[in-house]
Enzyme design. Sequence first.
Site, PDB file in Angstrom:
ATOM      1  N   ARG A  72      -8.379   0.418 -11.669  1.00 43.70           N
ATOM      2  CA  ARG A  72      -7.878  -0.238 -12.628  1.00 43.70           C
ATOM      3  C   ARG A  72      -6.974  -1.875 -12.164  1.00 43.70           C
ATOM      4  NH1 ARG A  72      -2.356   3.209 -14.074  1.00 43.70           N
ATOM      5  NH2 ARG A  72      -3.565   4.668 -15.247  1.00 43.70           N
ATOM      6  N   ARG A 141       4.529  -1.448 -11.574  1.00 43.02           N
ATOM      7  CA  ARG A 141       2.960  -1.329 -12.105  1.00 43.02           C
ATOM      8  C   ARG A 141       2.554  -2.661 -12.902  1.00 43.02           C
ATOM      9  NH1 ARG A 141       0.809   3.633 -13.011  1.00 43.02           N
ATOM     10  NH2 ARG A 141       1.348   5.079 -11.388  1.00 43.02           N
ATOM     11  N   LYS A 205       6.468   5.900  -9.929  1.00 48.63           N
ATOM     12  CA  LYS A 205       5.982   4.484 -10.635  1.00 48.63           C
ATOM     13  C   LYS A 205       7.115   3.933 -11.185  1.00 48.63           C
ATOM     14  CE  LYS A 205       3.302   6.966 -13.148  1.00 48.63           C
ATOM     15  NZ  LYS A 205       2.391   7.617 -14.310  1.00 48.63           N
ATOM     16  N   LYS A 207       8.091   0.641 -14.107  1.00 48.32           N
ATOM     17  CA  LYS A 207       7.121  -0.077 -15.132  1.00 48.32           C
ATOM     18  C   LYS A 207       8.266  -1.232 -15.690  1.00 48.32           C
ATOM     19  CE  LYS A 207       3.746   3.231 -16.049  1.00 48.32           C
ATOM     20  NZ  LYS A 207       3.168   4.380 -16.921  1.00 48.32           N
ATOM     21  N   CYS A 419      -5.039   8.454 -25.440  1.00 49.31           N
ATOM     22  CA  CYS A 419      -5.051   7.954 -24.090  1.00 49.31           C
ATOM     23  C   CYS A 419      -6.457   8.531 -23.658  1.00 49.31           C
ATOM     24  CB  CYS A 419      -4.135   8.969 -23.310  1.00 49.31           C
ATOM     25  SG  CYS A 419      -4.552  10.835 -23.514  1.00 49.31           S
ATOM     26  N   CYS A 425      -9.837  12.344 -16.800  1.00 48.74           N
ATOM     27  CA  CYS A 425      -8.200  12.661 -16.641  1.00 48.74           C
ATOM     28  C   CYS A 425      -8.098  13.918 -15.955  1.00 48.74           C
ATOM     29  CB  CYS A 425      -7.440  12.268 -17.629  1.00 48.74           C
ATOM     30  SG  CYS A 425      -5.697  12.514 -17.367  1.00 48.74           S
ATOM     31  N   CYS A 464      -2.175  15.275 -23.038  1.00 48.39           N
ATOM     32  CA  CYS A 464      -1.230  15.948 -22.180  1.00 48.39           C
ATOM     33  C   CYS A 464       0.301  15.397 -22.244  1.00 48.39           C
ATOM     34  CB  CYS A 464      -1.305  16.056 -20.768  1.00 48.39           C
ATOM     35  SG  CYS A 464      -0.749  14.789 -19.651  1.00 48.39           S
ATOM     36  N   CYS A 468       0.903   8.853 -22.163  1.00 55.63           N
ATOM     37  CA  CYS A 468       0.190   7.690 -21.505  1.00 55.63           C
ATOM     38  C   CYS A 468      -0.068   6.688 -22.996  1.00 55.63           C
ATOM     39  CB  CYS A 468      -1.357   7.891 -20.973  1.00 55.63           C
ATOM     40  SG  CYS A 468      -0.911   8.709 -19.306  1.00 55.63           S
TER      41      CYS A 468
HETATM   42  C1  SRM Z   1      -5.212   4.659 -19.003  1.00 53.29           C
HETATM   43  C2  SRM Z   1      -3.857   4.912 -19.512  1.00 53.29           C
HETATM   44  C3  SRM Z   1      -3.928   5.490 -20.914  1.00 53.29           C
HETATM   45  C4  SRM Z   1      -4.424   4.695 -21.736  1.00 53.29           C
HETATM   46  O1  SRM Z   1      -5.587   5.489 -22.585  1.00 53.29           O
HETATM   47  O2  SRM Z   1      -4.461   3.600 -22.039  1.00 53.29           O
HETATM   48  C5  SRM Z   1      -3.319   5.989 -18.560  1.00 53.29           C
HETATM   49  C6  SRM Z   1      -3.999   6.901 -17.868  1.00 53.29           C
HETATM   50  C7  SRM Z   1      -3.642   8.107 -16.986  1.00 53.29           C
HETATM   51  N1  SRM Z   1      -2.315   8.057 -16.729  1.00 53.29           N
HETATM   52 FE1  SRM Z   1      -0.839   7.512 -17.629  1.00 53.29          FE
HETATM   53  N2  SRM Z   1      -2.075   5.838 -18.622  1.00 53.29           N
HETATM   54  C8  SRM Z   1      -1.713   4.921 -18.946  1.00 53.29           C
HETATM   55  C9  SRM Z   1      -0.273   4.319 -19.497  1.00 53.29           C
HETATM   56  C10 SRM Z   1       0.788   5.386 -19.297  1.00 53.29           C
HETATM   57  C11 SRM Z   1       1.808   5.089 -19.972  1.00 53.29           C
HETATM   58  C12 SRM Z   1       2.316   3.867 -21.196  1.00 53.29           C
HETATM   59  C13 SRM Z   1       2.778   2.733 -20.501  1.00 53.29           C
HETATM   60  O3  SRM Z   1       2.927   2.650 -19.128  1.00 53.29           O
HETATM   61  O4  SRM Z   1       3.332   1.949 -21.255  1.00 53.29           O
HETATM   62  C14 SRM Z   1       2.704   6.237 -19.518  1.00 53.29           C
HETATM   63  C15 SRM Z   1       4.128   6.604 -20.224  1.00 53.29           C
HETATM   64  C16 SRM Z   1       5.095   5.634 -19.741  1.00 53.29           C
HETATM   65  C17 SRM Z   1       5.874   6.302 -18.569  1.00 53.29           C
HETATM   66  O5  SRM Z   1       5.386   6.040 -17.409  1.00 53.29           O
HETATM   67  O6  SRM Z   1       6.421   7.307 -18.687  1.00 53.29           O
HETATM   68  C18 SRM Z   1       1.903   7.082 -18.707  1.00 53.29           C
HETATM   69  C19 SRM Z   1       2.466   8.021 -18.143  1.00 53.29           C
HETATM   70  C20 SRM Z   1       1.612   8.689 -17.274  1.00 53.29           C
HETATM   71  C21 SRM Z   1       2.267   9.988 -16.396  1.00 53.29           C
HETATM   72  C22 SRM Z   1       3.513  10.477 -16.515  1.00 53.29           C
HETATM   73  C23 SRM Z   1       4.671  10.083 -15.741  1.00 53.29           C
HETATM   74  C24 SRM Z   1       5.864  10.521 -15.850  1.00 53.29           C
HETATM   75  O7  SRM Z   1       6.666   9.955 -14.735  1.00 53.29           O
HETATM   76  O8  SRM Z   1       6.535  11.028 -16.781  1.00 53.29           O
HETATM   77  C25 SRM Z   1       1.251  10.311 -15.533  1.00 53.29           C
HETATM   78  C26 SRM Z   1       1.177  11.310 -14.579  1.00 53.29           C
HETATM   79  C27 SRM Z   1       1.793  11.071 -13.424  1.00 53.29           C
HETATM   80  O9  SRM Z   1       2.296   9.978 -13.139  1.00 53.29           O
HETATM   81  O10 SRM Z   1       2.290  11.930 -12.625  1.00 53.29           O
HETATM   82  C28 SRM Z   1       0.016   9.215 -15.894  1.00 53.29           C
HETATM   83  C29 SRM Z   1      -1.173   9.588 -15.121  1.00 53.29           C
HETATM   84  C30 SRM Z   1      -2.367   8.751 -15.630  1.00 53.29           C
HETATM   85  C31 SRM Z   1      -3.612   9.168 -15.003  1.00 53.29           C
HETATM   86  C32 SRM Z   1      -3.807   8.199 -13.822  1.00 53.29           C
HETATM   87  C33 SRM Z   1      -3.979  10.714 -14.597  1.00 53.29           C
HETATM   88  C34 SRM Z   1      -3.637  10.770 -13.223  1.00 53.29           C
HETATM   89  O11 SRM Z   1      -2.638  10.641 -12.742  1.00 53.29           O
HETATM   90  O12 SRM Z   1      -4.555  11.620 -12.761  1.00 53.29           O
HETATM   91  C35 SRM Z   1      -4.550   8.659 -16.105  1.00 53.29           C
HETATM   92  C36 SRM Z   1      -5.883   8.250 -15.900  1.00 53.29           C
HETATM   93  C37 SRM Z   1      -6.972   8.859 -16.997  1.00 53.29           C
HETATM   94  C38 SRM Z   1      -8.310   8.204 -16.897  1.00 53.29           C
HETATM   95  O13 SRM Z   1      -9.117   8.860 -16.628  1.00 53.29           O
HETATM   96  O14 SRM Z   1      -8.313   7.038 -17.030  1.00 53.29           O
HETATM   97  N3  SRM Z   1       0.514   8.404 -16.683  1.00 53.29           N
HETATM   98  N4  SRM Z   1       0.807   6.245 -18.529  1.00 53.29           N
HETATM   99  C39 SRM Z   1      -2.892   3.973 -19.421  1.00 53.29           C
HETATM  100  C40 SRM Z   1      -3.110   2.984 -18.189  1.00 53.29           C
HETATM  101  C41 SRM Z   1      -1.867   2.006 -18.059  1.00 53.29           C
HETATM  102  C42 SRM Z   1      -2.025   1.106 -17.097  1.00 53.29           C
HETATM  103  O15 SRM Z   1      -3.177   0.245 -17.221  1.00 53.29           O
HETATM  104  O16 SRM Z   1      -1.502   0.834 -16.265  1.00 53.29           O
HETATM  105  S1  SF4 Z   2      -1.406  11.590 -21.475  1.00 50.56           S
HETATM  106 FE1  SF4 Z   2      -2.256  12.928 -20.033  1.00 50.56          FE
HETATM  107  S2  SF4 Z   2      -4.242  13.444 -20.526  1.00 50.56           S
HETATM  108 FE2  SF4 Z   2      -3.832  11.258 -21.428  1.00 50.56          FE
HETATM  109  S3  SF4 Z   2      -4.692  10.115 -19.845  1.00 50.56           S
HETATM  110 FE3  SF4 Z   2      -2.228  10.338 -19.542  1.00 50.56          FE
HETATM  111  S4  SF4 Z   2      -2.375  12.110 -18.176  1.00 50.56           S
HETATM  112 FE4  SF4 Z   2      -4.502  12.151 -18.917  1.00 50.56          FE
END
Ligand code: SRM
Ligand code: SF4
Lengths: 555, 585
Positions: A72, A141, A205, A207, A419, A425, A464, A468
């Site tokens: 990324r 991030r 993380k 943000k 997402c 993922c 899930c 995201c």
């Molecule tokens: C690519 C992306 C979704 C998308 O379709 O665009 C994404 C994809 C993933 N997110 Fe996310 N997140 C993405 C934005 C977000 C957001 C939205 C935002 O940041 O505005 C959130 C919700 C905001 C937040 O952080 O609360 C988000 C909350 C999570 C979480 C839950 C974190 C939490 O503390 O609740 C995880 C899981 C974790 O961190 O344990 C996670 C984890 C992941 C992972 C890396 C899965 C993993 O940990 O193994 C996913 C990778 C999937 C893949 O195959 O690419 N991602 N993730 C976004 C990439 C953002 C970036 O460029 O940095």
């Molecule tokens: S929302 Fe859940 S299933 Fe979708 S990319 Fe984030 S971690 Fe993966």
Amino acid sequence: MTQLSRNETIKGESRFLRGTIAEGLLEHVTGGIAEDDQQLTKFHGIYQQDDRDLRAERAKKKLEKAFSFMARLRIPGGVLTPAQWIAMHDLAAEHGNDTLRLTTRQTIQFHGIIKSNLRPAIQAINAAMLDTIAACGDVNRNVIASVVPQHAAVHAQVLETARAISAHLLPHSRAWHEIWIGETQVAGGEAEEEPILGRTYLPRKFKIALAVPPQNDVDAFAHEMGLIAIVEGGSVVGYNVAVGGGMGMTHGEPDTFPRTGDLIGFCTPAQVVDVCEKVVTIQRDWGDRSDRKHARLKYTIETHGLDRFRAELSARLGFALAPARDYAFARSGDPLGWVEGEDGRWHCFLFVENGRVQGEMLAGLRAVAAQHDGRFILTPNQNLVIADVAAGHKAAIDALLRRHGLTEPGVLRRNAMACVALPTCGLALAESERYLPELITTLEAEYQRCGLRDDEIMIRMTGCPNGCARPYLAEIGLVGTGPGLYNLYLGGAFDGTRLSKLYREKIGHDAIVAALAPLFAGYAADRRWGERFSDFVIRTGVVAATTAGNRFHTA
Amino acid sequence: MSTSIAQAATPFAEDQLSEIRRLVGGATAEQRLWLSGYVAGFQAATDSPAAPAAPPAAKAKLTILYATESGNAEALAGAARKSAARLGFAARTVDMMDTTPEQLAGAEALLVIASTWGEGDPPQRAEGFLTALMAEDAPGLAGLRFAVLALGDRAYAKFCETGRQIDARLEALGGTRIAPRLDCDLDFHQPAAAWIDTTLREIAPPADEAGAAVIHVDFARPGAAEDRTRAFDAEITARIILNSSRSDVETHHVELSLAGAGIAYEPGDSLGFSPRNDPVLVEDVLRLAGLDGDAAMHAALTERLDITTLTRAQITDYAGLTGDAALRALAEDAIRAAEFLRDRQFVDLLAAAPHKLTGENLTNLLRPLPPRLYSVASSRAAVGEEAHLLIGAVRWNSHGRARNGVASVDVAERRGVGTTLPVYLKPNPHFRLPADPAAPIVMIGPGTGVAPFRAFLQQREATGATGRNWLFTGARRFTHDFLYQLEWRDWLQSGVLSRIDLAFSRDQRKKIYVQHRMWEARGDLFAWLQDGATVYVCGDAKAMAKDVHAMLLRVIADQSRRDADGAAAYLREMQRAGRYLRDVY
Ligand code: SRM
Ligand code: SF4
Ligand SMILES: Cc1cc2nc3c(=O)[nH]c(=O)nc-3n(C[C@H](O)[C@H](O)[C@H](O)COP(=O)(O)OP(=O)(O)OC[C@H]3O[C@@H](n4cnc5c(N)ncnc54)[C@H](O)[C@@H]3O)c2cc1C
Ligand SMILES: Cc1cc2nc3c(=O)[nH]c(=O)nc-3n(C[C@H](O)[C@H](O)[C@H](O)COP(=O)(O)O)c2cc1C
């Protein structure tokens, strides 16, 4: 004190994020890396994944899981030059899976990079003057910022701030350069320090998002920090500061919940980097390092109370934030199509379904990039803006886009986001990116059957509950619970200022359509003039409004 | 059809030749065997030979020189020596690798048995000898009486090329041809036996009729060594495609039960089996020949005849049978014929000019279906009475038709678990683990070439051999084509495998092959050679084995500061010492 989480030990013993990553890259017989190193590569913007579609067949074929890596980029504000776009396209074609995945944090993800290609890939990124540092991991991030190129001056100011914050909060470790680029290590590496983030980095993380009202494309309340630009006389005079937003939760664990940030005041552009630093350090020192599910700033604030937090911030800053200024958001979706800027240049907001750029679209954008001298800007809605097109060039670019079939989506699709989820993922419980397009097609048919035509409804889906695609801020949110099953949430505000509420639990495709069709019909029949779908469902009692994160689970 | 008498060298007229062809071509194996004996006996009984009828006072000396890659020529040479001994010769066999043309100059009578490899190349071990023989400064061989038996495969454009070249060259150098050369196709056993028998008699006719009447056919049935006629129906107990479902290739891991077979294979050996032709293709051929085909015909086309190979001789014969002038013209024009033959099969010939044939016409056009060999990928020490094979399904498209490798696709599509495979043992004494269990080995085998190395490691693990083991392997893509990945990983972990170097050609833009990895590891690789490692190469002969050979030379030159000749000498010495072994196909 309770025991530290395993990640804390890994970070602590990592020699500033080195671990045994470099050694692991040389172990050619496996496509993976050591478990602890998998936690560390995240800080370098790199995730080990495996193709879940293939899991079942691998062992009997005497093959390990189909490992590959996701990388990324860190692109504060999401701005690329056309040359960088082309370089990233080349990279995806040569080392990735021939797709570019635009994310909800305004950057690009590469999927499917196998281990032997990781170094060449990261080096290609470096050669394009880009990096993946801190794109994941327990750090600040990618800093996201509203995409408002039509307000060139304001946009420039906000971008500069986003970059400054990102640079200021970057890890100081040279590990990334050593491991991936081949920079030689400076005497042991141990001499390094992390003055802001600390030796074990942040508990989780972190943000930051910068919004330019009325545009709330960044979802200012979904992040640790939302900075809302206050514009006066065509220039940013400062930022309202919101803290403690976040999306992720866990099914069946009501002490985890999405939360919208709290507005705590206003700071000037000169103060904003410092404000960010101090919020980061409070989270560094106060955040929960024993339970990663409870480690985000939103829980720190819930635990300590907003007042204590605010007092601590003033103490660390040496001044108190000014009172928040007035502002108003209108929408969190992107305006699609051509927009004329204040300076007479044009900007084309292109819809990218779920951010996945591939096939004909890749080819088309490459053609555009080859003759475009402006910028490519990624939006937090997984879309792409071809920015700074001179009026005389507009027709040519438009023609190119049309030739490659880049046209405007239907009314429900234009604000829809999913997402990534399956197959890459590791946390996905259900399909998302691969399923939403089909669901939207069905829903658009229902929508039209009800006589609706131009009223946008914002739909978001995740595989899930991590959230995201920020589904809890959508008017219709679908969150995977298991294969083919989703929780249906309603009532998130169109402008991203209100969380949604659970409406139906664990339902499949048909039940989703069956649940929404009558609501569309009701909306068509009974809405008030200009009333948004989310406001309608709350007014008519379909769901109650969620007024705060800690009330998300209460009916 | 399967074996031709080299026309230029025959004493027969064209019509006599075609008579012979008709008779011999249509004969069953048994009939041919009988014929060969008959001819030999007839000659001995009726001729009043010019040569002395009394046994030579001193035993006549005979050198049997062979050039072999996979052991066929060597086995024939051994059998010929036995026969010669029985006929009263002082015969010895010599591997071309171990001699020079100079050393031949003294020989009186010489029997050469040589196979052809690559695209008309000599077996690798014979390269040095042949280069010297073809060189301008090759010694004169006046006084040498010789005869050449060539082994080959009619499916190749340069059929029996090495034998032909040797035959012509020996004559050019002043030698006297005792008997016309025989070019053998893959079913060489009987014709070669007969030829050897008659030729030996030409060289030094036996003393008396009684002796002459004894037909030594035992080498036609090499018995324990390789016995295709007594195949064992091995049950397939497992069959797994090792490539992922995302791969564009298909490699089958096949487990066979050898319970009760008494097939005591060694790591390095191969199993052979006679495949069945694709039933769809059988129908196509019948239809194009305008035949319905009874059960016997179906059986013959399915199980006994080669219906995929196409040769220029077949065009000629087909033109002759059908009186098709256009085809005759095609066959007569070497360039056009070669063009037509490229990537075409027998069915294309019929399709290009369909004529109604009789069943006999059709079968006479076809050679016997040759069996196919597969390296055993297991060790009995590890798997007991089983044998594992690794079979790459061969599929391609040409001239608008989807083509299938006969044997590999027979297994891939029609030999499921629970069915049987009629296997026989094809030993390869030139591809064995070092006798010393402590000796290091370097194994180079991309693709299916890795099969025997799995057997090697199983063996070394099971016997507790302490020698270091280094594997170079590879395939198209790491994620989808890494054959036996988990097993190598486990062996690395347990220390049985000391090192693995991997080349996946399609994982990056620039193709990476095993030879590139060898170059990257040249320091260590040469150190292993210096430590006495045996180098094994298995797999593709067309490109891989050549590239690996060139790379070995380059590594040796680079690391030992030798020039090209010095490096070649180093490698030749390794080969002579049995430390550079190849099993390539
Ligand atoms: C690519 C992306 C979704 C998308 O379709 O665009 C994404 C994809 C993933 N997110 Fe996310 N997140 C993405 C934005 C977000 C957001 C939205 C935002 O940041 O505005 C959130 C919700 C905001 C937040 O952080 O609360 C988000 C909350 C999570 C979480 C839950 C974190 C939490 O503390 O609740 C995880 C899981 C974790 O961190 O344990 C996670 C984890 C992941 C992972 C890396 C899965 C993993 O940990 O193994 C996913 C990778 C999937 C893949 O195959 O690419 N991602 N993730 C976004 C990439 C953002 C970036 O460029 O940095
Ligand atoms: S929302 Fe859940 S299933 Fe979708 S990319 Fe984030 S971690 Fe993966
Ligand atoms: C000692 C020895 C050991 C062997 N070990 C193994 C082993 O372990 N595993 C293994 O898989 N094989 C092995 N082989 C090869 C094997 O014997 C067969 O040759 C192979 O499986 C192909 O046989 P087939 O009947 O399927 O194909 P065939 O019907 O014989 O077809 C193969 C022929 O088709 C033609 N052809 C193939 N591809 C193309 C193309 N793309 N375009 C045009 N023409 C094409 C070529 O003429 C080729 O010779 C070994 C061979 C030998 C001699
Ligand atoms: C990879 C390969 C290439 C071959 N190339 C030729 C060839 O070009 N011309 C030919 O007549 N026979 C060719 N043959 C057939 C062999 O000459 C034949 O199998 C012969 O019986 C081998 O004898 P050997 O075991 O003594 O080497 C080839 C066989 C293989 C496996």
